[in-house]
Enzyme design. Structure first.
Site, short mmCIF file in Angstrom:
data_model
loop_
_atom_site.label_atom_id
_atom_site.label_comp_id
_atom_site.label_asym_id
_atom_site.label_seq_id
_atom_site.Cartn_x
_atom_site.Cartn_y
_atom_site.Cartn_z
CG ASP A 217 -13.87 -20.57 -9.25
OD1 ASP A 217 -12.84 -20.28 -9.90
OD2 ASP A 217 -14.19 -19.99 -8.20
CG ASP B 123 -9.85 -19.85 -11.55
OD1 ASP B 123 -10.33 -21.00 -11.68
OD2 ASP B 123 -10.10 -19.12 -10.59
CG ASP C 2 -10.51 -21.96 -7.42
OD1 ASP C 2 -10.41 -21.20 -8.41
OD2 ASP C 2 -11.33 -21.78 -6.51
CB SER D 243 -9.11 -18.24 -6.61
OG SER D 243 -9.78 -18.12 -7.84
#
Ligand code: MG
Length: 455
Positions: free
Chosen positions: A241, A237, A239, A95
Site C-alpha cells: 500500500d 512495503d 503489503d 504491512s
C-alpha cells in the site's frame, strides 16, 4: 480493557501477541458487525496461511460466507471488496513490520479500513466472548476468487495508457519480497514500460532489504536505475500500500512532494476539490491546492483517519508524507501500484522528467527525529513546549505543531506505544532544517529534564 487495534489493525509477534485465538476472535466479531459477505486475503508472510485459516474458520462459524482472495496486496483486497459489493473483509498482514510479526486489518464495504468506532464495537464483542457460533445448518460457505486481473484492469482504466506507452519509459521496481510483486511489475509492463525488478520473489522472511522501504535501504534499486537509465524507481512495503519514489537522478522523493504533484495534476481538470492529509504534511500542499481553488482538510496522523475523512467528505485525493497516495476515483485508501501508474501518467502528460516536476512543488526540506520521553511526562511536555518557543502559531490537533510565517514548522508528537517523542520539521533549506530540529530536540530535552526534577 486494553485496545487491540493499533493505527493499522491488530498486530503483534506471531504466537505470542498475535495468536490464532486472537485472530479468530477479532474475525468472528468483525464478521458479526460488518455483515454476511466477507472477503479474506493474505500477504506472503510465513505465518499468514495459519492466521488466514483461523480467520476463515471464525467467519464461517458465525455464519459469514467467505470469499477467499488468496495472496495479494492490501489495496487489491480493498478494491475487490468494493468492486464486488461485499460487506467487508479481513487482510492478514503486518504491512512493513519484521517477519516475526503478523496481524489483521479489518476492511469496510467501501474499500477502506473500518472506523475507530467500528474497531471499538469489534473489541467490545471480543472481550465479551461474542458472537456465539451459529447452528450447524447456518455455517457459512467458502468460495475462492482470483481478482488480481480485474484489479490490474481497474488501475489501467484510471490512466491514459496509450500516452504512457508512447513514452517507452524504463521503470525499476523493488517490491521488497512482498506482495506488490503481483501487481506493480504487471501494471508497468502493460503501460509499455521496460521493467527492471529487484527483490521480486515473494518471501515471508524478507531476505532482500526488509519489508519497509526507506531512502537508506533502496541502494540496490538505485544501482539498477543507474545501470539501466531508468526514468523512475519505486520501492514498495510488504503489503503494497505504501511506496517510496526515486527520481531519474537517484534521489528519493518525500511523499508530500508526490502528493502535491498528483493533487496539482488532478485539480487542473477538477478545480475546487478537497485534498485530505495529515498535520505532518508540508504546508506547501495548501498553496498548490488553494491556487486551484480547493482546500486542504487536515487530520491527525494515521492513514485510516485519512481514508475515513475521504469517504465522509467525498474527497478525491488524499495522502501522507510517508509515501501513501490515496486516489479516490480508484480507492479511498493507500495503493502503491496506483500511485506508480498515476506518476507515470503525469510524467507522460506533462512530457517532463520526474525530478523537474517534483522541483516545482513548493515544499521545503523535511526531516524527522526522536527523543526519549517517559510516558508520564508526555502530556506535560506538550503543554509546556509552546511556552518555551517563540512560535506565533500553535496547533494542537496531534501533539503540538509550532509554525512561523516563513514556512518553518516543528511538530512534536509522543509515540502511543514507546517512551519516545517524535519530532517532525520543515524548513526552506537542509541547513535550516537541521538547525531547527536540533533546537527543538534540545528544548524538549531540557523541558523533560526539568519536569523530571520537579516530579
Ligand atoms: Mg503497508
Amino acid at each position: 480493557m486494553p485496545r487491540l487495534f493499533g493505527s493499522n489493525g491488530v498486530r503483534g509477534v506471531v504466537n505470542q501477541e498475535l495468536t490464532i485465538e486472537l485472530a479468530s476472535g477479532i474475525a468472528a466479531a468483525a464478521g458479526y458487525v460488518l455483515g454476511r459477505e466477507m472477503a479474506v486475503g493474505r500477504d506472503g508472510r510465513t505465518s499468514s496461511p495459519m492466521i488466514r485459516d483461523a480467520v476463515v474458520a471464525a467467519l464461517l462459524s458465525v455464519g459469514c460466507n467467505v470469499h477467499d482472495m488468496g495472496v495479494l496486496p492490501t489495496p487489491v483486497l480493498q478494491y475487490l471488496i468494493r468492486h464486488l459489493g461485499l460487506d467487508g473483509g479481513i487482510m492478514v498482514t503486518a504491512s512493513h513490520n519484521p517477519p516475526e510479526f503478523n496481524g489483521v486489518k479489518v476492511e469496510a464495504g467501501d474499500g477502506a479500513e473500518v472506523s475507530k468506532e467500528t474497531e471499538e464495537r469489534i473489541e467490545e464483542l471480543y472481550y465479551r466472548g461474542e458472537p456465539r457460533p451459529v447452528p450447524w445448518d447456518q455455517v457459512g460457505m467458502e468460495t475462492d476468487y482470483d481478482g488480481v486481473e480485474a484489479y490490474i484492469d481497474a488501475v489501467l482504466s484510471q490512466v491514459d495508457a496509450d500516452a504512457i506507452r508512447e513514452k517507452g519509459y524504463k521503470v525499476a521496481l523493488d517490491t521488497g519480497n512482498g506482495v506488490a510483486t503481483l501487481t506493480a511489475p504487471q501494471v508497468a509492463s502493460r503501460l509499455g514500460c521496460s521493467v527492471y525488478t529487484v527483490n521480486a520473489e515473494i518471501d515471508g522472511t524478507f531476505p532482500g532489504r526488509g519489508s519497509e522501504p526507506t531512502p537508506e535501504n533502496l541502494g540496490a534499486l538505485k544501482e539498477i536505475m543507474k545501470a539501466t537509465g531508468a526514468h523512475m524507481g519505486v520501492g514498495f512495503d510488504g503489503d503494497g500500500d505504501r511506496s517510496i519514489v526515486i527520481d531519474e537522478n537517484g534521489v528519493a522523493v518525500w511523499g508530500d512532494k508526490t502528493l502535491s504533484l498528483v493533487a496539482d495534476w488532478y485539480m487542473e481538470t477538477h478545480p475546487g476539490a478537497t485534498v485530505v492529509t495529515s498535520v505532518s504534511t508540508s504546508a506547501g500542499l495548501e498553496k498548490v491546492v488553494e491556487a486551484r481553488g480547493g482546500r486542504v482538510h487536515w487530520e491527525k496522523v494515521g492513514s485510516v483517519l485519512l481514508s475515513r475523512a475521504m469517504v465522509e467528505l467525498g474527497a478525491p485525493i488524499g495522502g501522507e508524507e510517508n509515501g501513501g497516495i490515496m486516489y479516490g476515483p480508484h480507492l479511498p485508501a493507500r495503493d502503491g501500484t496506483m500511485a506508480m501508474a498515476l506518476l507515470l501518467h503525469v510524467m507522460a502528460e506533462r512530457g517532463r522528467p520526474l525530478s523537474e516536476l517534483i522541483a516545482e512543488q513548493p515544499i521545503g526540506a523535511k526531516g524527522r527525529d526522536r527523543i526519549p520521553c517517559p510516558n508520564e511526562l508526555k502530556e506535560e511536555l506538550l503543554r509546556r513546549l509552546p511556552e518555551v518557543a517563540d512560535a506565533p502559531e500553535v496547533n494542537t490537533m496531534d501533539g503540538v505543531k509550532l509554525s512561523w510565517p516563513d514556512g518553518r514548522w516543528v511538530m512534536v508528537r509522543p509515540s502511543g506505544t514507546e517512551p519516545i517523542a517524535r519530532i517532525y520539521a520543515e524548513a526552506e533549506t537542509e541547513e535550516k532544517l537541521v538547525a531547527l530540529i536540533d533546537e527543538y530536540k534540545e528544548k524538549a530535552d531540557e523541558l523533560i529534564k526539568s519536569l523530571k526534577k520537579k516530579g
